[in-house]
Design an enzyme around this catalytic site. Structure first.
Site, PDB file in Angstrom:
ATOM      1  N   ARG A 249      -7.212  15.475  -0.349  1.00 33.63           N
ATOM      2  CA  ARG A 249      -8.488  16.185  -0.243  1.00 33.63           C
ATOM      3  C   ARG A 249      -9.614  15.411  -0.916  1.00 33.63           C
ATOM      4  O   ARG A 249     -10.746  15.388  -0.423  1.00 33.63           O
ATOM      5  CB  ARG A 249      -8.336  17.572  -0.867  1.00 33.63           C
ATOM      6  CG  ARG A 249      -7.484  18.513  -0.005  1.00 33.63           C
ATOM      7  CD  ARG A 249      -7.032  19.736  -0.791  1.00 33.63           C
ATOM      8  NE  ARG A 249      -6.459  20.777   0.057  1.00 33.63           N
ATOM      9  CZ  ARG A 249      -5.888  21.886  -0.425  1.00 33.63           C
ATOM     10  NH1 ARG A 249      -5.811  22.073  -1.743  1.00 33.63           N
ATOM     11  NH2 ARG A 249      -5.394  22.795   0.393  1.00 33.63           N
TER      12      ARG A 249
ATOM     13  N   ASN B 291     -10.251  21.565   4.195  1.00 25.42           N
ATOM     14  CA  ASN B 291      -9.670  20.671   3.191  1.00 25.42           C
ATOM     15  C   ASN B 291      -8.357  20.021   3.652  1.00 25.42           C
ATOM     16  O   ASN B 291      -7.512  19.661   2.845  1.00 25.42           O
ATOM     17  CB  ASN B 291      -9.491  21.415   1.862  1.00 25.42           C
ATOM     18  CG  ASN B 291      -8.694  22.692   2.034  1.00 25.42           C
ATOM     19  OD1 ASN B 291      -8.119  22.925   3.093  1.00 25.42           O
ATOM     20  ND2 ASN B 291      -8.640  23.504   1.001  1.00 25.42           N
TER      21      ASN B 291
ATOM     22  N   HIS C 283      -2.467  22.107   3.954  1.00 25.97           N
ATOM     23  CA  HIS C 283      -1.914  23.250   3.232  1.00 25.97           C
ATOM     24  C   HIS C 283      -0.573  22.827   2.646  1.00 25.97           C
ATOM     25  O   HIS C 283       0.187  22.100   3.285  1.00 25.97           O
ATOM     26  CB  HIS C 283      -1.685  24.431   4.182  1.00 25.97           C
ATOM     27  CG  HIS C 283      -0.829  25.514   3.573  1.00 25.97           C
ATOM     28  ND1 HIS C 283      -1.355  26.498   2.770  1.00 25.97           N
ATOM     29  CD2 HIS C 283       0.513  25.727   3.611  1.00 25.97           C
ATOM     30  CE1 HIS C 283      -0.359  27.277   2.351  1.00 25.97           C
ATOM     31  NE2 HIS C 283       0.782  26.838   2.841  1.00 25.97           N
TER      32      HIS C 283
ATOM     33  N   PHE D  33     -13.805  34.644   2.463  1.00 28.34           N
ATOM     34  CA  PHE D  33     -13.534  33.485   3.323  1.00 28.34           C
ATOM     35  C   PHE D  33     -12.392  33.735   4.304  1.00 28.34           C
ATOM     36  O   PHE D  33     -12.037  32.838   5.073  1.00 28.34           O
ATOM     37  CB  PHE D  33     -13.244  32.237   2.476  1.00 28.34           C
ATOM     38  CG  PHE D  33     -12.048  32.355   1.554  1.00 28.34           C
ATOM     39  CD1 PHE D  33     -10.764  32.099   2.013  1.00 28.34           C
ATOM     40  CD2 PHE D  33     -12.211  32.701   0.215  1.00 28.34           C
ATOM     41  CE1 PHE D  33      -9.670  32.200   1.169  1.00 28.34           C
ATOM     42  CE2 PHE D  33     -11.130  32.798  -0.640  1.00 28.34           C
ATOM     43  CZ  PHE D  33      -9.841  32.553  -0.157  1.00 28.34           C
TER      44      PHE D  33
ATOM     45  N   TYR E 223      -1.571  33.839   5.805  1.00 26.32           N
ATOM     46  CA  TYR E 223      -2.625  34.007   4.802  1.00 26.32           C
ATOM     47  C   TYR E 223      -2.759  35.450   4.325  1.00 26.32           C
ATOM     48  O   TYR E 223      -3.842  35.855   3.889  1.00 26.32           O
ATOM     49  CB  TYR E 223      -3.952  33.499   5.359  1.00 26.32           C
ATOM     50  CG  TYR E 223      -4.084  31.987   5.334  1.00 26.32           C
ATOM     51  CD1 TYR E 223      -3.957  31.268   4.140  1.00 26.32           C
ATOM     52  CD2 TYR E 223      -4.354  31.262   6.491  1.00 26.32           C
ATOM     53  CE1 TYR E 223      -4.080  29.890   4.106  1.00 26.32           C
ATOM     54  CE2 TYR E 223      -4.486  29.875   6.466  1.00 26.32           C
ATOM     55  CZ  TYR E 223      -4.352  29.188   5.274  1.00 26.32           C
ATOM     56  OH  TYR E 223      -4.484  27.820   5.236  1.00 26.32           O
TER      57      TYR E 223
ATOM     58  N   GLU F 269       6.825  30.956   4.221  1.00 25.56           N
ATOM     59  CA  GLU F 269       5.990  30.198   5.154  1.00 25.56           C
ATOM     60  C   GLU F 269       6.823  29.351   6.118  1.00 25.56           C
ATOM     61  O   GLU F 269       6.470  29.203   7.289  1.00 25.56           O
ATOM     62  CB  GLU F 269       5.010  29.320   4.361  1.00 25.56           C
ATOM     63  CG  GLU F 269       3.988  30.158   3.584  1.00 25.56           C
ATOM     64  CD  GLU F 269       3.153  29.335   2.608  1.00 25.56           C
ATOM     65  OE1 GLU F 269       3.346  28.100   2.529  1.00 25.56           O
ATOM     66  OE2 GLU F 269       2.296  29.947   1.933  1.00 25.56           O
TER      67      GLU F 269
ATOM     68  N   LYS G 245      -4.079  20.633   8.727  1.00 24.95           N
ATOM     69  CA  LYS G 245      -4.926  21.665   9.336  1.00 24.95           C
ATOM     70  C   LYS G 245      -5.724  21.085  10.513  1.00 24.95           C
ATOM     71  O   LYS G 245      -5.784  19.857  10.692  1.00 24.95           O
ATOM     72  CB  LYS G 245      -5.853  22.241   8.270  1.00 24.95           C
ATOM     73  CG  LYS G 245      -5.136  23.024   7.145  1.00 24.95           C
ATOM     74  CD  LYS G 245      -6.172  23.550   6.155  1.00 24.95           C
ATOM     75  CE  LYS G 245      -5.541  24.395   5.065  1.00 24.95           C
ATOM     76  NZ  LYS G 245      -6.586  24.925   4.128  1.00 24.95           N
TER      77      LYS G 245
ATOM     78  N   ARG H  86       1.559  19.515  -3.677  1.00 22.81           N
ATOM     79  CA  ARG H  86       0.275  20.095  -4.122  1.00 22.81           C
ATOM     80  C   ARG H  86      -0.513  19.067  -4.939  1.00 22.81           C
ATOM     81  O   ARG H  86      -1.741  19.022  -4.881  1.00 22.81           O
ATOM     82  CB  ARG H  86       0.520  21.350  -4.954  1.00 22.81           C
ATOM     83  CG  ARG H  86       1.251  22.470  -4.223  1.00 22.81           C
ATOM     84  CD  ARG H  86       0.377  23.468  -3.577  1.00 22.81           C
ATOM     85  NE  ARG H  86      -0.494  24.177  -4.480  1.00 22.81           N
ATOM     86  CZ  ARG H  86      -1.371  25.085  -4.057  1.00 22.81           C
ATOM     87  NH1 ARG H  86      -1.478  25.361  -2.740  1.00 22.81           N
ATOM     88  NH2 ARG H  86      -2.139  25.711  -4.898  1.00 22.81           N
TER      89      ARG H  86
HETATM   90  P1  IDP Z   1      -4.930  26.235  -1.452  1.00 24.36           P
HETATM   91  O1  IDP Z   1      -4.948  25.837   0.003  1.00 24.36           O
HETATM   92  O2  IDP Z   1      -5.405  25.118  -2.332  1.00 24.36           O
HETATM   93  O3  IDP Z   1      -3.617  26.822  -1.898  1.00 24.36           O
HETATM   94  P2  IDP Z   1      -5.976  28.959  -1.434  1.00 24.36           P
HETATM   95  O4  IDP Z   1      -6.677  29.587  -2.606  1.00 24.36           O
HETATM   96  O5  IDP Z   1      -4.579  29.415  -1.142  1.00 24.36           O
HETATM   97  O6  IDP Z   1      -6.053  27.372  -1.618  1.00 24.36           O
HETATM   98  O7  IDP Z   1      -6.914  29.243  -0.169  1.00 24.36           O
HETATM   99  C1  IDP Z   1      -6.433  29.025   1.148  1.00 24.36           C
HETATM  100  C2  IDP Z   1      -7.498  28.288   1.926  1.00 24.36           C
HETATM  101  O8  IDP Z   1      -8.659  29.093   2.073  1.00 24.36           O
HETATM  102  C3  IDP Z   1      -8.010  27.002   1.245  1.00 24.36           C
HETATM  103  O9  IDP Z   1      -7.171  25.887   1.451  1.00 24.36           O
HETATM  104  C4  IDP Z   1      -9.367  26.837   1.896  1.00 24.36           C
HETATM  105  O10 IDP Z   1      -9.245  26.303   3.216  1.00 24.36           O
HETATM  106  C5  IDP Z   1      -9.837  28.286   1.986  1.00 24.36           C
HETATM  107  N1  IDP Z   1     -10.586  28.721   0.799  1.00 24.36           N
HETATM  108  C6  IDP Z   1     -10.078  29.074  -0.400  1.00 24.36           C
HETATM  109  N2  IDP Z   1     -11.025  29.445  -1.259  1.00 24.36           N
HETATM  110  C7  IDP Z   1     -12.196  29.351  -0.590  1.00 24.36           C
HETATM  111  C8  IDP Z   1     -13.564  29.618  -0.948  1.00 24.36           C
HETATM  112  O11 IDP Z   1     -13.877  30.040  -2.075  1.00 24.36           O
HETATM  113  N3  IDP Z   1     -14.500  29.398   0.015  1.00 24.36           N
HETATM  114  C9  IDP Z   1     -14.168  28.946   1.241  1.00 24.36           C
HETATM  115  N4  IDP Z   1     -12.882  28.681   1.636  1.00 24.36           N
HETATM  116  C10 IDP Z   1     -11.906  28.878   0.730  1.00 24.36           C
HETATM  117 MG    MG Z   2      -2.699  28.597  -1.199  1.00 27.57          MG
END
Ligand code: IDP
Ligand code: MG
Length: 138
Positions: free
Chosen positions: A104, A118, A121, A59, A51, A132, A11, A87
């Site tokens: 992370r 973080n 992805h 968010f 997304y 994707e 990212k 993952r």
């Molecule tokens: P993942 O990347 O671990 O699969 P997802 O739930 O798919 O997590 O969320 C996509 C992205 O959105 C996350 O990687 C993070 O950057 C952001 N994100 C997810 N949940 C939150 C939150 O509760 N607060 C702020 N950002 C979030």
């Molecule tokens: Mg995800």
């Protein structure tokens, strides 16, 4: 059966912090294969597709803004069980509590922003990976 593939993104925070090489080194050390790799500055439309599952969440808008702050490195990565394997290398979503030893957990933290920056992805299922990879590599 063809070897599984996944979409990995370094990212904008990972690229800006100069962590692309470090992240690629971990992926390669694990033994996964780089099939394709490109630097991409995604427009909003591409990110809305990527997304889509998060549309409407608190968010979501900060996430799209963050992802448009600079280029990401998109990687087509291959290997046995690479979807769950990457993952696992990445660690859980919240970088503050992601396990040490993960990408992370070792390099991410809470910067007090509206979105979790973080670093990476990774697709979360074969269906997500196919969808994707199409979005980022056509
Ligand atoms: P993942 O990347 O671990 O699969 P997802 O739930 O798919 O997590 O969320 C996509 C992205 O959105 C996350 O990687 C993070 O950057 C952001 N994100 C997810 N949940 C939150 C939150 O509760 N607060 C702020 N950002 C979030
Ligand atoms: Mg995800």
């Amino acid at each position: 059966m063809a070897t599984e593939e996944t979409l990995v993104l370094v990212k904008p925070d990972g690229v800006a912090r100069g962590l692309t090489g470090t992240i690629l080194a971990r992926v390669e050390a694990k033994g996964y294969s780089l099939v394709d790799l490109r630097l991409v500055e995604p427009d909003r439309e591409r990110l809305e597709q990527h997304y889509a599952e998060h549309a409407g969440k608190p968010f979501y808008e900060p996430l799209l803004e963050f992802m448009m702050q600079g280029p990401s490195v998109a990687i087509r990565l291959a290997g046995e069980r690479v979807i769950e394997g990457f993952r696992s290398l990445a660690g859980t979503t919240d970088p503050t509590t992601a396990a040490p030893g993960t990408i992370r957990g070792d390099f991410g933290r809470d910067w007090g922003l509206k979105v979790q920056q973080n670093l990476v992805h990774g697709s979360d299922s074969p269906e997500s990976a196919a969808r994707e990879l199409q979005i980022w590599f056509g």
